[in-house]
Design an enzyme around this catalytic site. Structure first.
Site, PDB file in Angstrom:
ATOM      1  N   LYS A   1       0.839  -1.199   0.000  1.00  0.00           N
ATOM      2  CA  LYS A   1       0.000   0.000   0.000  1.00  0.00           C
ATOM      3  C   LYS A   1       0.876   1.251   0.000  1.00  0.00           C
ATOM      4  CE  LYS A   1      -0.271   0.099   5.057  1.00  0.00           C
ATOM      5  NZ  LYS A   1      -1.132   0.148   6.245  1.00  0.00           N
TER       6      LYS A   1
ATOM      7  N   TYR B   1      17.857  29.215   9.282  1.00  0.00           N
ATOM      8  CA  TYR B   1      16.662  29.882   9.781  1.00  0.00           C
ATOM      9  C   TYR B   1      16.570  29.757  11.298  1.00  0.00           C
ATOM     10  CZ  TYR B   1      14.660  30.397   5.101  1.00  0.00           C
ATOM     11  OH  TYR B   1      14.414  30.758   3.800  1.00  0.00           O
TER      12      TYR B   1
END
Length: 389
Positions: free
Chosen positions: A46, A279
């Site tokens: 899946k 950042y």
């Protein structure tokens, strides 16, 4: 082009890629069979084979499957896509059909399917009244019951009645009793033995005394709860080389990594003591040092919340070097501490998997990011090039 770049480096080279080792997924399948030799194996592919590419993974697995093994996906769309590559082997829909149109397609295509709610039985009965019959002439229904997980599954007292109602439609239907373990990843959790006892009691009530038409174990059950194996086992995450067990990694289970996620250094910068990196200025250089910039970030699927200190492996001067993240992961890049590493722009980097004699299990990265390897694999984006070998 700067002299520091390798001669064979080109601007068309991928900034990030995943080497997918098909022999490793076959090894891991064999490992599942080794642990449950008497059981049929339902290979779970899946979510695009947990982010690894279902067509290539399923094709490789089919080479080592026994005739009675099968595949499992979740949605009808996944099943129809997989059928293009897997022509003759059974495919199971673990969520079953969602409406009358899907029920018609499931029957016409001869897919196996999971019945987890009574409204799905209503869809089947309506299809039967319209004269729809499964391709191959026989229903293949896995009746899922709730033994303690309380997610999908029929209440246990209702199962015998529904079991018989399916038999009334098709006396020759192949029915499988199914349930799902909630805490099999934790050997200290008492819920697993209770679920097992509930399941065994129901199986006996249905006359399934040999357990042949029963399935309870997924990867964690296969690895550590042999009493849950029954007639069919459902390996999922273990096929891809990661461990479902708390505090353990794939190699601990005898598994091999299938996805080896790589990138390359795109810059090597000198920073001074006291300089901040990235950042939020979350990393401050404790001394003059080299910072490497790697061309992968959360836009490629690398976890944004990987903290400073998360390991990577740098391949420099024909040697594998351990390095760690320094600062916050950005969308397109991340930064690493290159102290003591003779690295140059263009050198390759391993984010998880194995390469150059080094091993960096995805389970380890996941643990540092407070998630699981399943999520790491599934969130890889289309910017990453897949290379199968």
């Amino acid at each position: 082009m700067p002299d520091s770049l390798p001669e064979d480096y080109t601007l068309l080279s991928a900034h990030s890629w995943a080497d997918i080792d098909l022999s490793a997924v076959q090894h891991n399948f064999r490992r599942a069979r080794e642990l449950a030799p008497a059981s049929r194996t339902c290979a779970v592919v899946k979510a695009n084979a947990y982010g690894h590419g279902a067509p290539r993974i399923a094709t490789a697995l089919q080479e080592v499957m026994r005739p009675d093994d099968l595949f499992a996906v979740v949605t009808l769309r996944e099943a129809l896509s997989l059928r293009q590559y897997i022509a003759d082997r059974p495919i199971l829909l673990m969520r079953g059909p969602l409406d009358a149109n899907e029920m018609a397609t499931v029957l016409q295509q001869g897919f196996y399917w999971v019945l987890h709610s009574d409204w799905q039985l209503g869809l089947l009965q309506q299809a039967w009244q319209k004269g729809l019959r499964p391709a191959g002439g026989k229903l293949h229904v896995w009746l899922k019951t709730n033994t303690g997980m309380s997610r999908l599954g029929m209440p246990m007292p209702e199962v015998p009645t529904i079991w018989q109602q399916i038999r009334d439609l098709d006396a020759g239907a192949e029915l499988v009793l199914m349930s799902h373990l909630a805490c099999a990843d934790d050997m200290e959790e008492s819920l697993t033995p209770r679920q097992l006892q509930n399941f065994k009691t129901l199986a006996q009530d249905l006359g399934l005394t040999d357990g042949h038409h029963c399935t309870l174990a997924a990867s964690a059950g296969i690895l550590n709860w042999p009493q849950t194996h029954f007639g069919i086992v459902r390996p999922g995450i273990m096929l891809y080389g990661a461990s479902p067990m708390i505090g353990r990694e794939g190699p601990d289970e005898g598994l091999q990594p299938v996805m080896n996620l790589k990138s390359r250094l795109i810059a090597v910068n000198q920073v001074k003591a006291g300089d901040t990196v990235g950042y939020g200025a979350t990393f401050t250089a404790p001394q003059d040092m080299q910072i490497g910039v790697i061309g992968i970030g959360y836009g490629d699927g690398y976890p944004r919340h990987a903290p400073t200190g998360t390991p990577v492996v740098i391949h420099a001067r024909d040697q594998a070097w351990d390095a760690t993240l320094a600062g916050r992961v950005s969308m397109d890049m991340l930064t690493v501490d290159l102290t003591g590493i003779p690295a140059l722009a263009g050198d390759e980097v391993l984010l998880w998997g194995q390469a150059w004699g080094a091993s960096l299990p995805a389970d380890r990265i996941a643990r540092l990011c407070h998630t699981i390897a399943y999520e790491l694999f599934c969130q890889i984006t289309a910017r990453v090039e897949y290379r199968y070998r």
